[in-house]
Design a protein around this motif. Structure first.
Motif, short mmCIF file in Angstrom:
data_model
loop_
_atom_site.label_atom_id
_atom_site.label_comp_id
_atom_site.label_asym_id
_atom_site.label_seq_id
_atom_site.Cartn_x
_atom_site.Cartn_y
_atom_site.Cartn_z
N SER A 23 1.04 -0.91 -0.22
CA SER A 23 -0.06 -0.34 0.05
C SER A 23 0.74 1.23 0.17
N ASP A 24 2.23 1.08 0.67
CA ASP A 24 2.75 2.09 0.68
C ASP A 24 3.35 2.72 -1.14
N LEU A 25 3.98 1.06 -1.46
CA LEU A 25 4.19 0.88 -2.96
C LEU A 25 3.52 2.61 -3.73
N ASN A 26 2.62 1.29 -3.15
CA ASN A 26 1.40 2.69 -4.31
C ASN A 26 0.82 3.90 -3.71
N LYS A 27 1.84 4.83 -3.35
CA LYS A 27 1.63 6.26 -2.09
C LYS A 27 2.49 6.79 -2.77
N PHE A 56 -0.93 -1.10 -7.40
CA PHE A 56 -0.24 -2.34 -7.04
C PHE A 56 -1.00 -3.12 -6.01
N ALA A 57 -1.24 -4.43 -7.11
CA ALA A 57 -1.81 -5.76 -5.80
C ALA A 57 -0.85 -6.10 -4.94
N SER A 58 0.12 -6.73 -5.98
CA SER A 58 1.93 -7.28 -5.07
C SER A 58 2.36 -6.52 -5.46
N VAL A 59 3.99 -6.90 -5.33
CA VAL A 59 5.53 -6.99 -5.75
C VAL A 59 4.86 -6.63 -6.81
N ILE A 72 14.62 -6.86 -11.23
CA ILE A 72 14.35 -5.61 -10.20
C ILE A 72 13.35 -6.02 -9.72
N VAL A 73 12.20 -6.78 -9.47
CA VAL A 73 10.93 -6.85 -8.91
C VAL A 73 11.63 -8.16 -7.42
N GLU A 74 13.14 -8.81 -7.85
CA GLU A 74 13.36 -9.10 -6.54
C GLU A 74 13.86 -9.19 -5.99
N ASN A 75 14.49 -8.14 -6.39
CA ASN A 75 15.79 -7.21 -5.40
C ASN A 75 14.46 -5.99 -4.58
N VAL A 76 13.36 -5.00 -5.50
CA VAL A 76 12.41 -4.47 -4.84
C VAL A 76 11.85 -4.83 -2.98
N LYS A 77 11.55 -7.04 -3.71
CA LYS A 77 10.82 -7.71 -2.99
C LYS A 77 12.06 -7.77 -1.29
N ASN A 78 13.12 -6.94 -1.40
CA ASN A 78 13.42 -7.19 -0.43
C ASN A 78 13.38 -6.11 1.22
N ASP A 79 13.21 -5.51 0.17
CA ASP A 79 12.69 -3.79 0.45
C ASP A 79 11.47 -3.04 0.83
N VAL A 80 9.59 -4.11 0.13
CA VAL A 80 9.37 -3.79 0.44
C VAL A 80 8.22 -5.36 0.61
N LYS A 81 7.63 -5.44 2.22
CA LYS A 81 6.22 -6.23 2.46
C LYS A 81 5.73 -5.74 1.42
N SER A 82 4.61 -7.61 1.96
CA SER A 82 3.31 -7.51 0.80
C SER A 82 2.68 -7.89 1.79
#
Length: 83
Positions: A23-27, A56-59, A72-82
């Motif tokens: 949700s933070d990724l979306n705003k 975005f519904a998920s990373v 890059i999605v894999e890198n982002v997954k380390n910084d963004v919590k679902s």
């Protein structure tokens, strides 16, 4: 013992600040997005443009963004919590 408690608090606080939810990724602002490993100015702008058409519904949805692939999605997954 006191040092271990302080270290634990600092470690928890540091990791909490670095991670953001979907949700933070979306705003998130462009500057906040640029704090994520692998996301520069152009990719941050592309993320904002894409999320304006659909949140975005998920990373994993980041692969829809021009210039962002699975690596890059894999890198982002380390910084963004679902959530």
């Amino acid at each position: 013992m006191f040092k271990k408690i302080i270290l634990g608090i600092l470690l928890f606080t540091g990791t909490s600040l670095m991670a953001m939810s979907v949700s933070d990724l979306n705003k998130a602002s462009k500057e906040e997005l640029m704090e994520i490993k692998g996301i520069g100015e152009a990719k941050a702008e592309a993320i904002i443009k894409e999320r304006n058409s659909a949140a975005f519904a998920s990373v994993d949805d980041l692969v829809k963004v021009k210039g962002i692939g699975p690596a890059i999605v894999e890198n982002v997954k380390n910084d963004v919590k679902s959530k």
